[in-house]
Design a protein around this motif. Sequence first.
Motif, PDB file in Angstrom:
ATOM      1  N   THR A 195       0.803  -1.217   0.000  1.00 38.05           N
ATOM      2  CA  THR A 195       0.000   0.000   0.000  1.00 38.05           C
ATOM      3  C   THR A 195       0.836   1.267   0.000  1.00 38.05           C
ATOM      4  O   THR A 195       0.540   2.228  -0.703  1.00 38.05           O
ATOM      5  N   LYS A 199      -0.781   5.739  -4.883  1.00 38.86           N
ATOM      6  CA  LYS A 199      -1.808   6.786  -4.843  1.00 38.86           C
ATOM      7  C   LYS A 199      -3.222   6.217  -4.821  1.00 38.86           C
ATOM      8  O   LYS A 199      -4.040   6.592  -3.979  1.00 38.86           O
ATOM      9  N   ASP A 200      -3.537   5.344  -5.748  1.00 40.31           N
ATOM     10  CA  ASP A 200      -4.909   4.841  -5.876  1.00 40.31           C
ATOM     11  C   ASP A 200      -5.083   3.579  -5.052  1.00 40.31           C
ATOM     12  O   ASP A 200      -4.862   2.471  -5.523  1.00 40.31           O
ATOM     13  N   THR A 201      -5.476   3.766  -3.794  1.00 40.83           N
ATOM     14  CA  THR A 201      -5.711   2.638  -2.903  1.00 40.83           C
ATOM     15  C   THR A 201      -7.188   2.568  -2.552  1.00 40.83           C
ATOM     16  O   THR A 201      -7.926   3.555  -2.664  1.00 40.83           O
ATOM     17  N   GLN A 202      -7.608   1.417  -2.092  1.00 41.89           N
ATOM     18  CA  GLN A 202      -9.002   1.267  -1.669  1.00 41.89           C
ATOM     19  C   GLN A 202      -9.306   2.160  -0.465  1.00 41.89           C
ATOM     20  O   GLN A 202     -10.411   2.702  -0.352  1.00 41.89           O
ATOM     21  N   ARG A 204      -7.974   5.105   0.128  1.00 42.80           N
ATOM     22  CA  ARG A 204      -8.158   6.469  -0.374  1.00 42.80           C
ATOM     23  C   ARG A 204      -9.546   6.636  -0.983  1.00 42.80           C
ATOM     24  O   ARG A 204     -10.190   7.679  -0.821  1.00 42.80           O
ATOM     25  N   ARG A 205     -10.051   5.620  -1.667  1.00 39.85           N
ATOM     26  CA  ARG A 205     -11.392   5.698  -2.240  1.00 39.85           C
ATOM     27  C   ARG A 205     -12.449   5.837  -1.134  1.00 39.85           C
ATOM     28  O   ARG A 205     -13.409   6.594  -1.270  1.00 39.85           O
ATOM     29  N   HIS A 208     -12.293   9.441   0.263  1.00 36.10           N
ATOM     30  CA  HIS A 208     -12.941  10.419  -0.609  1.00 36.10           C
ATOM     31  C   HIS A 208     -14.463  10.271  -0.578  1.00 36.10           C
ATOM     32  O   HIS A 208     -15.189  11.270  -0.644  1.00 36.10           O
ATOM     33  N   ALA A 239      -9.266  16.770  -3.265  1.00 38.86           N
ATOM     34  CA  ALA A 239      -8.773  15.638  -4.062  1.00 38.86           C
ATOM     35  C   ALA A 239      -7.722  16.087  -5.072  1.00 38.86           C
ATOM     36  O   ALA A 239      -6.712  15.405  -5.290  1.00 38.86           O
ATOM     37  N   SER A 243      -3.764  15.103  -4.840  1.00 36.02           N
ATOM     38  CA  SER A 243      -3.220  14.302  -5.935  1.00 36.02           C
ATOM     39  C   SER A 243      -1.953  14.937  -6.507  1.00 36.02           C
ATOM     40  O   SER A 243      -0.954  14.248  -6.755  1.00 36.02           O
ATOM     41  N   ASP A 247       2.017  13.397  -6.164  1.00 38.41           N
ATOM     42  CA  ASP A 247       2.942  13.158  -7.278  1.00 38.41           C
ATOM     43  C   ASP A 247       4.337  13.697  -6.945  1.00 38.41           C
ATOM     44  O   ASP A 247       5.347  13.012  -7.156  1.00 38.41           O
TER      45      ASP A 247
END
Length: 414
Positions: A195, A199-202, A204-205, A208, A239, A243, A247
Motif C-alpha cells: 500500500t 496513490k490509488d488505494t481502496q 483512499r477511495r 474520498h 482531491a 493528488s 505526485d
Amino acid sequence: MLYGHGSAERPLDESDVAKILAEALSALPVDGKRLLVIIPDATRTAPIALLFRELYALLGERVARLDYLIALGTHPPMDDAAIDKLVGADGPGRRASNVAIFNHAWDDPSHLATVGVIGEAEMGELTGGLLPIETPVRINRRIFDYDQILLCGPVFPHEVAGFSGGAKYLYPGIAGPEIINTTHWLGALQTSIATIGVKDTQVRRVLHRAAEFVKVPVLCAALVMRGTDLHGLYVGPHAQAWSTAADLSGELNIVRTGRRFSRVLSMPSSKYTDLWTAAKAMYKTEAIVEDGGEVVIFAPNLGEVSVTHGALIDRVGYHVRDYFLGQWERFRDVPLSVLAHSTHVRGTGGYDVASGVERPRIAVTLATGIPEERCRRISLGYADHRQIDPEAWMGREDEGIFVVRNAGEVLYRP
C-alpha cells in the motif's frame, strides 16, 4: 481551481508561501464568516508556524473566527506548551481574540456527529469485496460551527492510505472510531508493503467517499516536504490538491536503494514519542529488507509502546495479518485499528492454522527504552541500545547493512 506550485529542485521560501496563499485565498468568500483550519500534530514535519502566521496576516481581520482543530486521529491531545511550539508561541494571531486552537477527541461521543453511513454494498464496491461492512461516518461536530474548512498539512507515503494528506485530515484526522477502525483494517488486509507509496488505494477511495458527507465547504492546502524544506504548496479542492502533492511527494520521499539488505538500522525521528508513531521507521524500510532479515528500530528515547493503546497492544502483541485472520474469534473484539497497527509493525508473513506456527518474513527488533520483558511479551525482538553504536553500522552496504537516520517520512524501496 488549483493554486500553487512545487519543485523537486528548489524549496519554496516564505515569500513564495505568502504569494500562493494570497492568490488562493483572496477570492474565498469568508469575510465576516467563521473559518476552521485543520492542522496536523507534531508527529508530521511541516512549517505549521509559518502557515499560522501567514493565514492570520491574510485572514485575521477578514473573518469573524480563524480557529484551528488539531487532527490527532487517536493520538493524545497536545498541551498548551506543545501547541505553542507547533504554531509559534509569539506569532501574530496566537493570542488574538478571534483565534482558538482545539484538540480533536476521537473517543468522546459528545464531540462527534454522524454525517452518513457507507453501507455494506457500497463498501464492498469501494474495497473490491475485501471489506463489505457497514461503516458509520462520524466526525468532530465542531466543523458545523463554521462556514468554511481549510485542510492544511503535508503529504507523505503512508502505510494505510498510500499517501497521507487531503481527506485523510478529515478521516481519521478528526473522525470517530468506526471509520478509523474500518480504514486501518482495510489497509492491513492489503498489507502495508503493498500500500505504502501508492496513490490509488481502496482506503483512499473510502476516504474520498466519506468526505462527500461533509457539507461545509472544504478547501485544501497540501504541502510537500523534503526533510524540513517545503518544496510544494497546492491550494484547491481537496482531491486535486492532494493528488498533485502526492505526485511530487513520490519524487521527493521515495528513495530507491537498488538492492535489499540483511539488516537495517532504522533510527526514527525524535519527534515520535511512542512506538505507535515511531513504527514508521519499520513501515518505511520494510521493503528493503531481505527475506529472513531484520529491522532494528534504534530509539533510546522511546519508553512506551502506545500512550493511547498500550494496554491493548500488551494483550494482543505484534503479529502478521494472517495470525489474526486465522483465529478471528479470538480477536474480533479488539479495535481494528489496533490489529492493523500490529500487522504493520510485524510486517508480512504467514500463519499455519493447524500447527499454530507464525512465520513473519523478517525480524523486528526494538533497541529502545522499552524493557526486554515487554518486548518479548509483545512478540518483538529486543536489543540493548547501549550496546549499539550507529556509527559502526555506517558505510557497510556491501556487507548487507544499511542505516536510515531520521526515519519515518521517507519510503525506501529496492
